[in-house]
Design a protein around this motif. Sequence first.
Motif, PDB file in Angstrom:
ATOM      1  N   SER A 177      80.458  19.999  22.102  1.00 24.79           N
ATOM      2  CA  SER A 177      81.702  19.553  21.484  1.00 24.79           C
ATOM      3  C   SER A 177      82.494  18.721  22.491  1.00 24.79           C
ATOM      4  O   SER A 177      82.326  18.870  23.706  1.00 24.79           O
ATOM      5  CB  SER A 177      82.508  20.766  21.011  1.00 24.79           C
ATOM      6  OG  SER A 177      82.459  21.776  21.972  1.00 24.79           O
ATOM      7  N   LYS A 212      89.904  12.995  22.492  1.00 23.17           N
ATOM      8  CA  LYS A 212      91.093  12.606  21.725  1.00 23.17           C
ATOM      9  C   LYS A 212      91.606  11.292  22.302  1.00 23.17           C
ATOM     10  O   LYS A 212      91.568  11.078  23.515  1.00 23.17           O
ATOM     11  CB  LYS A 212      92.163  13.698  21.859  1.00 23.17           C
ATOM     12  CG  LYS A 212      91.775  14.965  21.103  1.00 23.17           C
ATOM     13  CD  LYS A 212      92.803  16.056  21.316  1.00 23.17           C
ATOM     14  CE  LYS A 212      92.313  17.297  20.584  1.00 23.17           C
ATOM     15  NZ  LYS A 212      92.768  18.537  21.195  1.00 23.17           N
ATOM     16  N   GLU A 288      81.197  12.593  11.888  1.00 23.42           N
ATOM     17  CA  GLU A 288      81.112  13.639  10.856  1.00 23.42           C
ATOM     18  C   GLU A 288      79.666  14.119  10.697  1.00 23.42           C
ATOM     19  O   GLU A 288      79.408  15.312  10.592  1.00 23.42           O
ATOM     20  CB  GLU A 288      81.650  13.125   9.511  1.00 23.42           C
ATOM     21  CG  GLU A 288      83.153  12.797   9.517  1.00 23.42           C
ATOM     22  CD  GLU A 288      84.042  14.018   9.773  1.00 23.42           C
ATOM     23  OE1 GLU A 288      83.621  15.155   9.452  1.00 23.42           O
ATOM     24  OE2 GLU A 288      85.158  13.837  10.311  1.00 23.42           O
ATOM     25  N   GLY A 291      78.895  16.684  13.168  1.00 25.18           N
ATOM     26  CA  GLY A 291      79.744  17.872  13.214  1.00 25.18           C
ATOM     27  C   GLY A 291      80.977  17.729  14.091  1.00 25.18           C
ATOM     28  O   GLY A 291      81.498  18.715  14.609  1.00 25.18           O
ATOM     29  N   ILE A 292      81.460  16.498  14.273  1.00 24.01           N
ATOM     30  CA  ILE A 292      82.680  16.294  15.072  1.00 24.01           C
ATOM     31  C   ILE A 292      83.792  15.806  14.142  1.00 24.01           C
ATOM     32  O   ILE A 292      83.572  14.888  13.332  1.00 24.01           O
ATOM     33  CB  ILE A 292      82.427  15.284  16.213  1.00 24.01           C
ATOM     34  CG1 ILE A 292      81.457  15.908  17.235  1.00 24.01           C
ATOM     35  CG2 ILE A 292      83.724  14.871  16.900  1.00 24.01           C
ATOM     36  CD1 ILE A 292      80.980  14.946  18.300  1.00 24.01           C
ATOM     37  N   ASP A 293      84.960  16.426  14.245  1.00 21.65           N
ATOM     38  CA  ASP A 293      86.073  16.116  13.344  1.00 21.65           C
ATOM     39  C   ASP A 293      86.650  14.737  13.681  1.00 21.65           C
ATOM     40  O   ASP A 293      87.302  14.554  14.707  1.00 21.65           O
ATOM     41  CB  ASP A 293      87.152  17.207  13.495  1.00 21.65           C
ATOM     42  CG  ASP A 293      88.256  17.053  12.458  1.00 21.65           C
ATOM     43  OD1 ASP A 293      88.338  15.963  11.821  1.00 21.65           O
ATOM     44  OD2 ASP A 293      89.037  18.008  12.298  1.00 21.65           O
ATOM     45  N   SER A 294      86.436  13.777  12.767  1.00 18.51           N
ATOM     46  CA  SER A 294      86.845  12.398  13.064  1.00 18.51           C
ATOM     47  C   SER A 294      88.349  12.194  12.892  1.00 18.51           C
ATOM     48  O   SER A 294      88.869  11.132  13.225  1.00 18.51           O
ATOM     49  CB  SER A 294      86.070  11.410  12.186  1.00 18.51           C
ATOM     50  OG  SER A 294      86.404  11.631  10.831  1.00 18.51           O
ATOM     51  N   SER A 295      89.066  13.222  12.362  1.00 14.99           N
ATOM     52  CA  SER A 295      90.521  13.058  12.301  1.00 14.99           C
ATOM     53  C   SER A 295      91.152  13.484  13.633  1.00 14.99           C
ATOM     54  O   SER A 295      92.330  13.218  13.879  1.00 14.99           O
ATOM     55  CB  SER A 295      91.103  13.885  11.136  1.00 14.99           C
ATOM     56  OG  SER A 295      90.874  15.256  11.384  1.00 14.99           O
ATOM     57  N   VAL A 296      90.381  14.136  14.491  1.00 15.89           N
ATOM     58  CA  VAL A 296      90.902  14.574  15.795  1.00 15.89           C
ATOM     59  C   VAL A 296      90.346  13.701  16.924  1.00 15.89           C
ATOM     60  O   VAL A 296      91.058  13.336  17.858  1.00 15.89           O
ATOM     61  CB  VAL A 296      90.513  16.057  16.068  1.00 15.89           C
ATOM     62  CG1 VAL A 296      91.051  16.525  17.413  1.00 15.89           C
ATOM     63  CG2 VAL A 296      90.976  16.956  14.934  1.00 15.89           C
ATOM     64  N   TYR A 297      89.064  13.348  16.800  1.00 14.60           N
ATOM     65  CA  TYR A 297      88.389  12.671  17.920  1.00 14.60           C
ATOM     66  C   TYR A 297      88.003  11.238  17.582  1.00 14.60           C
ATOM     67  O   TYR A 297      87.676  10.923  16.439  1.00 14.60           O
ATOM     68  CB  TYR A 297      87.120  13.431  18.307  1.00 14.60           C
ATOM     69  CG  TYR A 297      87.409  14.802  18.863  1.00 14.60           C
ATOM     70  CD1 TYR A 297      87.926  14.948  20.155  1.00 14.60           C
ATOM     71  CD2 TYR A 297      87.177  15.951  18.097  1.00 14.60           C
ATOM     72  CE1 TYR A 297      88.204  16.203  20.665  1.00 14.60           C
ATOM     73  CE2 TYR A 297      87.450  17.206  18.605  1.00 14.60           C
ATOM     74  CZ  TYR A 297      87.968  17.329  19.891  1.00 14.60           C
ATOM     75  OH  TYR A 297      88.241  18.569  20.394  1.00 14.60           O
TER      76      TYR A 297
END
Length: 337
Positions: A177, A212, A288, A291-297
Amino acid sequence: MLKKVESLLAEVMAFNSQDLNAIEQFRIRLLGKKGEITLLFTQFKEVPNADKKAFGQELNNLKTQAIEKINLLKSGPANKTEEENTLDYSRPAETFSLGSRHPISIVRNEIIEIFSKIGFSVSEGPEIEDDWHNFTALNFPEEHPARDMQDTFFIDKHIALRTHTSSVQVRVMEESSPPIRTISPGRVFRNEAISARAHCIFHQVEGLYIDKDVSFADLKQTLLYFAKEMFGEKTEIRLRPSYFPFTEPSAEVDVSCNLCKGAGCNVCKNSGFLEILGCGMVDPNVLENCGIDSSVYTGFAFGMGIERIAMLKFGVNDLRHFFENDIRFLKQFRSTV
Ligand code: PHE
């Protein structure tokens, strides 16, 4: 007595034998307990005082000559081992040639070193890759013409030789992550005709940074840092808009030609710049998929061909030299990394 010394000396000088037994007999006859020379020494006291000095010198000389002769004959060729007889210790030492690193390894190591200074770790993955890691996760829709951008060697419908090391980065994103800062060096395969500028096997280093607030400005500065470290402090870079399915926006990066220093020559086709890599901001779909949140990273990625960088750095005009293993070509390269 002096006559005796002289005749013995003549005998010592003339004596010659390779036979250890005969030599030993000779030694005993002259230098043994009752040997002739030993005897002369015991008779020395009978020599008149006036002659003592001269006679003593002669006698001592006879003894030394006899010992030297005997030792010399004992170590003669017939009495040496075969090795002692065939080795020529006076022969000048043979020079031996040192190996050198392959230019592709030199450049790969240099790229790794440059990025490791700013915190990038190295990640590696398989050369035989599945469709998901090489294409689908990277936002190449199935049956989409974008897949034709890289002519692929398929093993079966879903397995292929990887066409880029972006596939390794998919694996890294799936397994860890953010923050992620990694480069993936490795061999890649494309079904292309072999020429001075292309080969069906070549080497890449791809980079990925996810955290971020990673911005396009970070990408630009990172690549400028790389170009200066690789090609020299005065190097400039130029970004041109481009397209890759896995980055948005995407760009191709040129560096100022290090041969003509930007003035224009036939290597840079008079443009003053040479293309070295592709890059862009990682497409949110890719984040996405892994599995990485694209609204955060957010993140950036870039990829370069090692052969291309090596050609520019060393002024090599035909990529095929790197694969032919001609020793005359390879021995020109020396490395510190
Ligand atoms: N994977 C691309 C190629 O092989 C290079 C690239 C990597 C472009 C990352 C943009 C971002 O051509």
